[in-house]
Enzyme design. Structure first.
Site, PDB file in Angstrom:
ATOM      1  N   ASN A   1      -4.235   2.307  -8.038  1.00 34.21           N
ATOM      2  CA  ASN A   1      -3.725   3.682  -8.117  1.00 34.21           C
ATOM      3  C   ASN A   1      -3.861   4.237  -9.536  1.00 34.21           C
ATOM      4  O   ASN A   1      -4.259   5.389  -9.735  1.00 34.21           O
ATOM      5  CB  ASN A   1      -2.253   3.727  -7.731  1.00 34.21           C
TER       6      ASN A   1
ATOM      7  N   ASP B   1      -4.473   6.239  -1.272  1.00 35.02           N
ATOM      8  CA  ASP B   1      -4.165   6.555   0.135  1.00 35.02           C
ATOM      9  C   ASP B   1      -5.364   6.245   1.033  1.00 35.02           C
ATOM     10  O   ASP B   1      -5.215   5.690   2.119  1.00 35.02           O
ATOM     11  CB  ASP B   1      -3.786   8.034   0.283  1.00 35.02           C
TER      12      ASP B   1
ATOM     13  N   GLU C   1       2.188  -0.983   0.268  1.00 37.26           N
ATOM     14  CA  GLU C   1       0.869  -1.547   0.554  1.00 37.26           C
ATOM     15  C   GLU C   1       0.988  -2.882   1.270  1.00 37.26           C
ATOM     16  O   GLU C   1       0.149  -3.750   1.138  1.00 37.26           O
ATOM     17  CB  GLU C   1       0.025  -1.693  -0.724  1.00 37.26           C
TER      18      GLU C   1
ATOM     19  N   HIS D   1      -3.856   8.374  -6.891  1.00 43.58           N
ATOM     20  CA  HIS D   1      -3.087   8.124  -5.664  1.00 43.58           C
ATOM     21  C   HIS D   1      -3.812   8.525  -4.389  1.00 43.58           C
ATOM     22  O   HIS D   1      -3.615   7.918  -3.337  1.00 43.58           O
ATOM     23  CB  HIS D   1      -1.725   8.809  -5.740  1.00 43.58           C
TER      24      HIS D   1
HETATM   25  P1  GH3 Z   1       0.353  -7.652  -6.266  1.00 44.16           P
HETATM   26  O1  GH3 Z   1      -1.063  -8.137  -6.327  1.00 44.16           O
HETATM   27  O2  GH3 Z   1       1.307  -8.624  -6.841  1.00 44.16           O
HETATM   28  O3  GH3 Z   1       0.749  -7.254  -4.884  1.00 44.16           O
HETATM   29  O4  GH3 Z   1       0.417  -6.370  -7.189  1.00 44.16           O
HETATM   30  P2  GH3 Z   1       0.512  -4.855  -6.752  1.00 44.16           P
HETATM   31  O5  GH3 Z   1       0.134  -4.010  -7.907  1.00 44.16           O
HETATM   32  O6  GH3 Z   1      -0.269  -4.649  -5.492  1.00 44.16           O
HETATM   33  O7  GH3 Z   1       2.040  -4.739  -6.346  1.00 44.16           O
HETATM   34  P3  GH3 Z   1       3.158  -3.738  -6.815  1.00 44.16           P
HETATM   35  O8  GH3 Z   1       4.278  -3.994  -5.852  1.00 44.16           O
HETATM   36  O9  GH3 Z   1       3.450  -3.894  -8.267  1.00 44.16           O
HETATM   37  O10 GH3 Z   1       2.581  -2.290  -6.552  1.00 44.16           O
HETATM   38  C1  GH3 Z   1       2.433  -1.756  -5.313  1.00 44.16           C
HETATM   39  C2  GH3 Z   1       1.809  -0.413  -5.482  1.00 44.16           C
HETATM   40  O11 GH3 Z   1       1.532   0.188  -4.202  1.00 44.16           O
HETATM   41  C3  GH3 Z   1       2.654   0.555  -6.224  1.00 44.16           C
HETATM   42  C4  GH3 Z   1       2.603   1.826  -5.434  1.00 44.16           C
HETATM   43  O12 GH3 Z   1       2.239   2.893  -6.242  1.00 44.16           O
HETATM   44  C5  GH3 Z   1       1.525   1.586  -4.414  1.00 44.16           C
HETATM   45  N1  GH3 Z   1       1.801   2.283  -3.157  1.00 44.16           N
HETATM   46  C6  GH3 Z   1       2.788   2.060  -2.269  1.00 44.16           C
HETATM   47  N2  GH3 Z   1       2.720   2.949  -1.256  1.00 44.16           N
HETATM   48  C7  GH3 Z   1       1.665   3.763  -1.500  1.00 44.16           C
HETATM   49  C8  GH3 Z   1       1.095   4.893  -0.820  1.00 44.16           C
HETATM   50  O13 GH3 Z   1       1.537   5.334   0.233  1.00 44.16           O
HETATM   51  N3  GH3 Z   1       0.000   5.462  -1.389  1.00 44.16           N
HETATM   52  C9  GH3 Z   1      -0.525   4.996  -2.556  1.00 44.16           C
HETATM   53  N4  GH3 Z   1      -1.600   5.594  -3.033  1.00 44.16           N
HETATM   54  N5  GH3 Z   1      -0.002   3.961  -3.212  1.00 44.16           N
HETATM   55  C10 GH3 Z   1       1.082   3.342  -2.716  1.00 44.16           C
HETATM   56 MG    MG Z   2       0.379  -5.646  -3.726  1.00 39.11          MG
HETATM   57 MG    MG Z   3       3.773  -5.228  -2.334  1.00 41.50          MG
END
Ligand code: GH3
Ligand code: MG
Ligand code: MG
Ligand code: MG
Length: 302
Positions: A186, A195, A222, A191
């Protein structure tokens, strides 16, 4: 003059009546507007609805064998057919018979001989209501972004499968999937691209399962869950492998990942209803997902 009953998509209506003359009368007045099908027993009605659910059923009450009331009750008890509206059309005009029809789950009650104009208006009204109800149900159970099931539906589905699995003694598998380094995806691509990536991943997960009862949901953010009924550990592992292949085939670039592409980690939990894994499946899968994350990512742990 006259009412316009035509709709964009012709609805399918099933007539259930043991007397061919009744079928003839009803179907004659409806075939111009709807796709009309007919069966002559309660058993056939249930079979038909399971195979090709119609938008509405017009149900006779008295039929040899499984009668209209029993057929309606059976339809209402089955998750695949419970939302099909059933209108009773019967020769019984007494209030006792009427009460039994409503109590069996019918949405309407008409007596023979039927006033065709009234029938058409009532059908139109029930179909309009069903359209709205179906749409609301879809919205309540589907994730708006990825179109897979949402957390609410996942909770219900898993609870149902756990009960079935306890009764049958078959094993039940749960996979917890989480995109690797998605925050950095992201941050780098924005973003909206994030998505789009979520949509592609959801599609890849859906493409990785084949059985009708296999179930994919967005757990949140995610993270996705995959429920695999009647699946043992080796079955769950093949699905996890298929998922990793499908995700790799997306070939979505991810500059912030050591893999250079979007990947995911998976935790697998299987309940075989005997000794192990009687605790919470979500909890077990989550712990293994965490282990996959802390030991390198882009892998599954069972
Ligand atoms: P890891 O490999 O440990 O899973 O690291 P990560 O960065 O994937 O995990 P982290 O939980 O730190 O971040 C999850 C991210 O997912 C942060 C958030 O911005 C993004 N995210 C969650 N829901 C959505 C969404 O609906 N749309 C978008 N674009 N991003 C999302
Ligand atoms: Mg993740
Ligand atoms: Mg996660
Ligand atoms: Mg009859």
């Amino acid at each position: 003059m006259g009412e316009n009953f035509t709709t964009v998509n012709r609805a399918n209506i099933l007539i259930v009546d043991d007397e061919p003359i009744n079928i003839h009368i009803l179907s004659n007045s409806l075939t111009e507007i709807y796709n009309v099908f007919a069966v002559t027993s309660g058993t056939e009605a249930i079979d038909f609805c399971l195979r090709t659910p119609p938008e509405l059923v017009l149900m006779d009450m008295d039929m040899p064998g499984v009668d209209g009331l029993a057929a309606c009750l059976a339809l209402k008890e089955c998750s695949e057919t419970k939302d099909i509206p059933v209108m009773f059309i019967t020769g019984h005009g007494d209030s006792g018979a009427e009460d039994r029809c409503w109590n069996a789950g019918g949405v309407d009650f008409l007596t023979k001989p039927v006033n065709v104009n009234t029938l058409k208006h009532r059908i139109k009204s029930h179909l309009a209501l069903k359209l709205v109800t179906d749409e609301l149900r879809r919205m309540a159970y589907q994730d708006g972004l990825t179109q897979v099931s949402n957390r609410r539906y996942f909770d219900e589905y898993l609870a149902r499968q756990k009960k079935l699995n306890q009764r049958s003694g078959h094993s039940l598998a749960l996979l917890m999937f989480d995109i690797d380094f998605f925050k950095s995806f992201n941050d780098h691509y924005g973003h909206l691209a994030g998505d789009d990536c979520l949509k592609l991943v959801a599609k890849a997960l859906t493409d990785s399962v084949v059985r009708p009862a296999d179930f994919v949901a967005r757990f949140g953010g995610e993270e996705f869950t995959i429920v695999l009924p009647d699946t043992d550990l080796s079955g769950a592992i093949s699905v996890a492998e298929k998922i990793q292949t499908e995700i790799a085939m997306l070939e979505v670039n991810h500059i912030g990942s050591p893999f250079g592409m979007v990947t995911g980690s998976i935790g697998i939990a299987v309940s075989d209803n005997t000794s192990a894994e009687q605790g919470d499946l979500v909890d077990s899968a989550d712990k293994r997902l965490y282990l996959a994350k802390t030991t390198g990512r882009n892998k599954f742990i069972a």
